[in-house]
Scaffold this motif. Structure first.
Motif, PDB file in Angstrom:
ATOM      1  N   GLU A 153       0.843  -1.196   0.000  1.00 34.89           N
ATOM      2  CA  GLU A 153       0.000   0.000   0.000  1.00 34.89           C
ATOM      3  C   GLU A 153       0.877   1.244   0.000  1.00 34.89           C
ATOM      4  O   GLU A 153       1.966   1.255   0.579  1.00 34.89           O
ATOM      5  CB  GLU A 153      -0.896   0.028   1.241  1.00 34.89           C
ATOM      6  N   GLN A 154       0.349   2.317  -0.627  1.00 34.96           N
ATOM      7  CA  GLN A 154       1.085   3.574  -0.657  1.00 34.96           C
ATOM      8  C   GLN A 154       0.197   4.719  -0.181  1.00 34.96           C
ATOM      9  O   GLN A 154      -0.996   4.777  -0.498  1.00 34.96           O
ATOM     10  CB  GLN A 154       1.599   3.870  -2.068  1.00 34.96           C
ATOM     11  N   LEU A 155       0.807   5.606   0.563  1.00 32.34           N
ATOM     12  CA  LEU A 155       0.169   6.839   1.033  1.00 32.34           C
ATOM     13  C   LEU A 155       0.934   8.009   0.439  1.00 32.34           C
ATOM     14  O   LEU A 155       2.050   7.855  -0.069  1.00 32.34           O
ATOM     15  CB  LEU A 155       0.180   6.901   2.558  1.00 32.34           C
ATOM     16  N   ILE A 156       0.363   9.199   0.523  1.00 26.23           N
ATOM     17  CA  ILE A 156       1.026  10.371  -0.036  1.00 26.23           C
ATOM     18  C   ILE A 156       0.794  11.578   0.858  1.00 26.23           C
ATOM     19  O   ILE A 156      -0.225  11.668   1.563  1.00 26.23           O
ATOM     20  CB  ILE A 156       0.515  10.662  -1.472  1.00 26.23           C
ATOM     21  N   GLY A 157       1.726  12.495   0.852  1.00 27.79           N
ATOM     22  CA  GLY A 157       1.591  13.701   1.638  1.00 27.79           C
ATOM     23  C   GLY A 157       2.792  14.602   1.442  1.00 27.79           C
ATOM     24  O   GLY A 157       3.753  14.238   0.737  1.00 27.79           O
ATOM     25  N   PRO A 158       2.774  15.791   2.037  1.00 31.59           N
ATOM     26  CA  PRO A 158       3.936  16.675   1.991  1.00 31.59           C
ATOM     27  C   PRO A 158       5.173  15.955   2.534  1.00 31.59           C
ATOM     28  O   PRO A 158       5.068  15.135   3.454  1.00 31.59           O
ATOM     29  CB  PRO A 158       3.527  17.848   2.880  1.00 31.59           C
ATOM     30  N   ILE A 159       6.320  16.253   1.969  1.00 27.70           N
ATOM     31  CA  ILE A 159       7.543  15.531   2.324  1.00 27.70           C
ATOM     32  C   ILE A 159       7.777  15.511   3.821  1.00 27.70           C
ATOM     33  O   ILE A 159       8.058  14.450   4.412  1.00 27.70           O
ATOM     34  CB  ILE A 159       8.751  16.138   1.578  1.00 27.70           C
ATOM     35  N   ASP A 160       7.655  16.668   4.489  1.00 27.66           N
ATOM     36  CA  ASP A 160       7.937  16.714   5.932  1.00 27.66           C
ATOM     37  C   ASP A 160       6.932  15.900   6.729  1.00 27.66           C
ATOM     38  O   ASP A 160       7.283  15.278   7.748  1.00 27.66           O
ATOM     39  CB  ASP A 160       7.959  18.165   6.423  1.00 27.66           C
ATOM     40  N   GLU A 161       5.669  15.873   6.274  1.00 31.96           N
ATOM     41  CA  GLU A 161       4.660  15.075   6.981  1.00 31.96           C
ATOM     42  C   GLU A 161       4.944  13.582   6.814  1.00 31.96           C
ATOM     43  O   GLU A 161       4.801  12.795   7.758  1.00 31.96           O
ATOM     44  CB  GLU A 161       3.257  15.412   6.466  1.00 31.96           C
ATOM     45  N   VAL A 162       5.342  13.193   5.606  1.00 32.19           N
ATOM     46  CA  VAL A 162       5.668  11.781   5.368  1.00 32.19           C
ATOM     47  C   VAL A 162       6.866  11.376   6.226  1.00 32.19           C
ATOM     48  O   VAL A 162       6.883  10.284   6.828  1.00 32.19           O
ATOM     49  CB  VAL A 162       5.959  11.537   3.875  1.00 32.19           C
ATOM     50  N   ILE A 163       7.876  12.240   6.325  1.00 32.94           N
ATOM     51  CA  ILE A 163       9.043  11.929   7.161  1.00 32.94           C
ATOM     52  C   ILE A 163       8.633  11.780   8.620  1.00 32.94           C
ATOM     53  O   ILE A 163       9.093  10.866   9.323  1.00 32.94           O
ATOM     54  CB  ILE A 163      10.117  13.025   6.994  1.00 32.94           C
ATOM     55  N   ALA A 164       7.718  12.649   9.099  1.00 27.53           N
ATOM     56  CA  ALA A 164       7.258  12.555  10.491  1.00 27.53           C
ATOM     57  C   ALA A 164       6.521  11.243  10.735  1.00 27.53           C
ATOM     58  O   ALA A 164       6.724  10.576  11.760  1.00 27.53           O
ATOM     59  CB  ALA A 164       6.355  13.748  10.824  1.00 27.53           C
ATOM     60  N   VAL A 165       5.670  10.850   9.771  1.00 24.19           N
ATOM     61  CA  VAL A 165       4.899   9.609   9.927  1.00 24.19           C
ATOM     62  C   VAL A 165       5.819   8.390   9.893  1.00 24.19           C
ATOM     63  O   VAL A 165       5.708   7.488  10.742  1.00 24.19           O
ATOM     64  CB  VAL A 165       3.820   9.510   8.827  1.00 24.19           C
TER      65      VAL A 165
END
Length: 657
Positions: free
Chosen positions: A617-629
């Motif tokens: 599965e893949q999710l998407i978001g702003p780079i900084d938000e993805v790094i936080a998650v």
């Protein structure tokens, strides 16, 4: 990992050991040591992913035990003077039984020979009865020769013979060398490689002998365990802990055992990493203050009486019930058995393939009064990976007797005790002149005497001369000018005692290999697309960064790598010319749990996709938000289900300006 909308079928194909070992070798998890010189059996080198995996397992072990239990960590020497192991009993008793091929001279371990041959015959019996399920064979594997025990595969056995074999295997660890020899003769067990008869079992000491210094006058051994280093430092550890018991010391380090015929990869090696704990406890109080925390942990137990009856059926019960019924001897032993279970399952061992087997009397180590092995099921059967022994006061007692150094603890009594006892006073100056270096031996003999023996010695001295005898049979004649024995009334406000030791001992290489087996599977669509479902906490690489193959993404790759590094997340970059799907597949086989993709939308919109290994599965978001998650995923503070709530699903298409 919490469930998601994507169903993952990990059992679409049966486990394929050859495929796993090919993957581990090709990805350089480990490889035979000195391979360009032909290699040496039982010696292996870990490559980058294997070394990282072991380091991560050690890191979790340190957190789970040393930090959480406030243990005192040691790092003691590998090379050990011979007298230490002579005193501990290892020189005389640390051995296995070996047999030799009567024609070739090849050496085999006796109990393993019996086990392998009887198990092969039972497998042949099932095949003949149509009960054995044969896994499908790939076309490219059809021509591979499968080694079988000669003349026994596919042969139906009498029901009575099947029962006999199963009974023998259930209590195999309880047989002596003589009994193993009788089994070989009775059941015509021969060397499977040659079909030749084997010799009578002979004992073989497993320690590597060496010498210390240039003259060779100081014999030594490479340690087969780290435990003796703990005991040598007991007094210093007790002092460091302000004289308080209970406490535990812990050590992670290399140990060496000269295995007779290591043929099971990482499961039986001659040099390995151990993690050992020595928990010192009052012999009169083996309760544990945190036992209530693990009381309800359920375990699969195989007690010794069940094995003695020829059965291997486990009993499911809580640790609290097992201690209450006396199946597990005491709370402290039970506490560590439960903590071992929690550690193994946390790092990814399948709890359905984990059991705790109690040692039978003949297999018990010379220093133990009770012992439970955490055995993990794998392609070779059940393998001991952790031992949890109650070593009683054996080690501290024998080392104290040998050296004359008291290895004891003391307790302030609430109410003083008044006793009458015989008290010995040594005239050390006179004894030293007469007996020299034998003085400690004489003191130990006398100090070990009980009241009755002291009274007898006192009477003999009154007659002029008394004779005492050491455990080796040496006689010493004593006269009244060398020592006096007087009956005194003593008021004791302090109790002195020799602590007992509970010892959990972990073979990290065996755990690592079993973990790899438990984590290995192939995707339903393609058997060649293999996956290692390693938990994020121990995976060698946590995050794979996958940019489109163009230099336009270099600055983004550096930025994402830097931010992950600062968050304490170990990542790697795959910027090869292969497709993104192939790059992910390659790293699925390395156990990398998460991947992030940088594409043209990342340049235009500052977004990044996040992929989960098992479900894809893949999710998407702003780079900084993805790094936080992904940082929280790696740290274990959230799971994938929670990540899906914080980031939207990626449908495979991003609109570009």
């Amino acid at each position: 990992m919490a469930s998601s909308s994507t169903t993952v079928k990990k059992d679409a194909f049966p486990f394929d050991k050859q495929r796993l070992e090919g993957t581990l070798l090709n990805r350089f998890f480990y490889a035979p040591a000195f391979e360009i010189y032909g290699g040496v059996a039982g010696l292996y080198d870990y490559g980058p992913p294997g070394a990282s995996l072991q380091a991560n397992i050690i890191n979790e072990w340190r957190k789970h035990f040393i930090i959480e239990e406030h243990m005192l960590e040691l790092d003691t020497t590998i090379m050990t003077p011979a007298p230490v192991f002579e005193t501990s009993g290892h020189v005389a008793r640390f051995m296995d039984w070996m047999v030799k091929d009567s024609q070739t001279g090849d050496v085999l371990r006796a109990d393993h020979l019996v086990k392998n041959v009887l198990e092969a015959r039972l497998a042949g019996d099932k095949e003949a009865r149509g009960l054995a399920v044969q896994p499908p064979v790939d076309d490219k594997d059809k021509k591979k020769k499968v080694k079988k025990v000669k003349g026994k595969v596919g042969v139906k056995l009498e029901d009575e013979v099947v029962a006999e074999y199963e009974n023998i295997l259930a209590q195999l660890d309880n047989y002596t060398g003589l009994e193993l020899g009788e089994l070989c003769r009775k059941y015509k067990i021969t060397n499977p490689d040659t079909d030749n008869e084997v010799s009578e079992p002979q004992p073989f000491n497993l320690m590597f002998a060496s010498s210390i210094g240039p003259t060779g006058q100081h014999p030594g051994y490479l340690r087969p365990e780290t435990a003796q280093g703990h005991f040598m430092n007991f007094s210093r550890l007790l002092s460091f802990n302000n004289g308080k018991l209970p406490f535990a010391s812990a050590q992670i380090g290399r140990s060496f055992r000269n295995e007779i015929s290591p043929r099971a990869g990482l499961l039986r090696v001659r040099e390995f990493t151990m993690a050992e704990i020595e928990h010192y406890v009052d012999p009169e109080d083996k309760t544990h203050e945190r036992f209530h925390e693990v009381r309800d942990v359920e375990l699969d137990l195989l007690p010794r009486d069940v094995q003695s009856s020829g059965n291997t059926k486990v009993t499911r019960m809580t640790v609290g019930e097992a201690v209450k019924k006396g199946i597990i001897a005491n709370e402290t032993l039970g506490y560590f058995v439960a903590r071992i279970y929690l550690f193994l399952t946390k790092i990814g061992i399948n709890p359905a393939r984990l059991r705790f087997r109690q040692h039978m009397k003949n297999e018990m180590a010379h220093y133990a009064c009770d012992c439970w092995d955490a055995e993990i099921h794998n392609s070779t059967g059940w393998t001991e990976c952790v031992g949890c022994a109650d070593r009683s006061a054996y080690d501290l007692t024998v080392h104290s007797k040998k050296t004359g150094i008291p290895l004891i603890a003391s307790q302030q009594l609430e109410e003083p005790i008044v006793i009458e006892k015989e008290v010995v006073q040594f005239n050390k100056r006179t004894l030293g002149k007469m007996f020299g270096k034998e003085l400690p031996v004489i003191q130990n003999i006398v100090n070990d005497m009980d009241e009755v023996s002291l009274q007898k010695l006192k009477g003999e001295l009154a007659q002029g001369v008394a004779t005492i005898v050491s455990s080796e049979g040496r006689e010493f004649k004593l006269t009244p000018d060398l020592l006096t024995i007087e009956r005194q009334t003593i008021k004791q406000s302090i109790r002195e005692y020799t602590p007992n030791v509970i010892e959990p001992s972990f073979g990290l290489g065996r755990i690592l290999y079993c973990l790899l087996e438990h984590s290995f599977w192939s995707r339903e669509q393609d058997v060649e697309r293999v996956v290692l479902s390693l938990p994020p906490i121990i995976a060698p690489t946590k995050v794979l960064i996958v940019p489109l193959s163009t230099k336009r993404f270099d600055h983004l790759v550096r930025d994402v790598s830097s931010k992950l590094r600062k968050s304490g997340v170990f990542s790697s970059v795959d910027d090869s010319n292969q497709s993104i799907g192939r790059r992910y597949a390659r790293n699925d086989a390395l156990g990398t749990p998460y991947g992030v993709t940088l594409d043209f939308a990342s340049l235009q919109k500052g977004t990044m996709t996040l992929r989960e290994r098992d479900t894809t599965e893949q999710l998407i978001g702003p780079i900084d938000e993805v790094i936080a998650v992904v940082t929280e995923l790696v740290q274990g503070t959230i799971d994938w289900a929670e990540a899906r709530q914080r980031l939207p699903a990626y449908d495979g298409v991003q609109a570009l300006d």
